[in-house]
Design an enzyme around this catalytic site. Structure first.
Site, mmCIF file in Angstrom:
data_model
loop_
_atom_site.group_PDB
_atom_site.id
_atom_site.type_symbol
_atom_site.label_atom_id
_atom_site.label_comp_id
_atom_site.label_asym_id
_atom_site.label_seq_id
_atom_site.Cartn_x
_atom_site.Cartn_y
_atom_site.Cartn_z
ATOM 1 N N GLU A 75 54.302 32.916 49.855
ATOM 2 C CA GLU A 75 54.224 34.003 49.042
ATOM 3 C C GLU A 75 53.946 35.167 50.354
ATOM 4 O O GLU A 75 53.744 36.062 50.178
ATOM 5 C CB GLU A 75 52.450 33.441 48.345
ATOM 6 C CG GLU A 75 52.669 32.662 47.422
ATOM 7 C CD GLU A 75 51.848 32.716 46.934
ATOM 8 O OE1 GLU A 75 50.867 31.222 45.612
ATOM 9 O OE2 GLU A 75 50.441 31.955 47.401
ATOM 10 N N LEU A 76 53.641 34.551 51.067
ATOM 11 C CA LEU A 76 53.544 35.339 52.193
ATOM 12 C C LEU A 76 55.064 36.135 52.482
ATOM 13 O O LEU A 76 55.207 37.425 52.514
ATOM 14 C CB LEU A 76 52.824 34.909 53.909
ATOM 15 C CG LEU A 76 53.190 35.745 54.963
ATOM 16 C CD1 LEU A 76 52.060 37.241 54.988
ATOM 17 C CD2 LEU A 76 52.474 34.993 56.559
#
Length: 178
Positions: A75-76
């Protein structure tokens, strides 16, 4: 567009994430949370990617569990790769900035929220205020919407080709954004 995408380790969901999400929603924010957004049969990766791309900011719930989660790292990475300029907000809980710098050095230079010193309610209020400021910033830099472009065009008796070209380009950008 959603206000916030919550990136977290599932281990932190019962103790931090659900409480923070509840506070944010009570403050009127539209929050993307995996357990609400991903349905049975959905492609998880596709839903996460859409969630990140369709959110004004990504809030990272940084804990020792976050550092061990492959999904959180994904996600990052998606947030950093987003060409639309997703705003990344680090939220620390149970770790120090030095811990963050060891794992994700680029995050050490960003202003962060510490739930350890503020608590979840105050952290949520700060996030809500940040989202409102980000929305204002976005409104100031967005191109003209279609109605404004038409009004502007109608205010010219005989617009030059440059004016028409600029308005058509602004309209095309609005279509791409929407």
């Amino acid at each position: 567009m959603r206000d916030i995408f919550i990136s977290h380790s599932s281990i932190d969901k019962p103790t931090i994430v659900r409480k923070l999400t509840e506070e944010l929603r009570a403050l009127g924010l539209d929050v993307w949370l995996d357990e609400d957004a991903i349905l049975c049969g959905d492609n998880i990766l596709d839903q996460i990617e859409q969630g990140v791309q369709n959110s004004l900011c990504v809030v990272l719930i940084l804990t020792s569990s976050f550092f061990k989660s492959n999904w959180s790292s994904l996600e990052l990475g998606l947030a950093r790769a987003d060409k639309l300029g997703t705003h990344i907000i680090p939220v620390l809980s149970g770790i120090t900035l030095e811990d963050v710098a060891k794992k994700y050095a680029f995050l050490a230079a960003q202003k962060y929220i510490s739930l350890d010193s503020l608590g979840i309610s105050e952290g949520a209020r700060i996030l809500a205020k940040t989202v409102e400021i980000l929305k204002d910033r976005k409104r100031k830099v967005e191109p003209l919407d279609y109605q404004s472009a038409v009004r502007k065009l109608n205010n010219f008796d005989t617009p030059g080709s440059n004016t028409v070209s600029i308005l058509v380009n602004d309209y095309a950008q609005v279509c791409k954004i929407n």
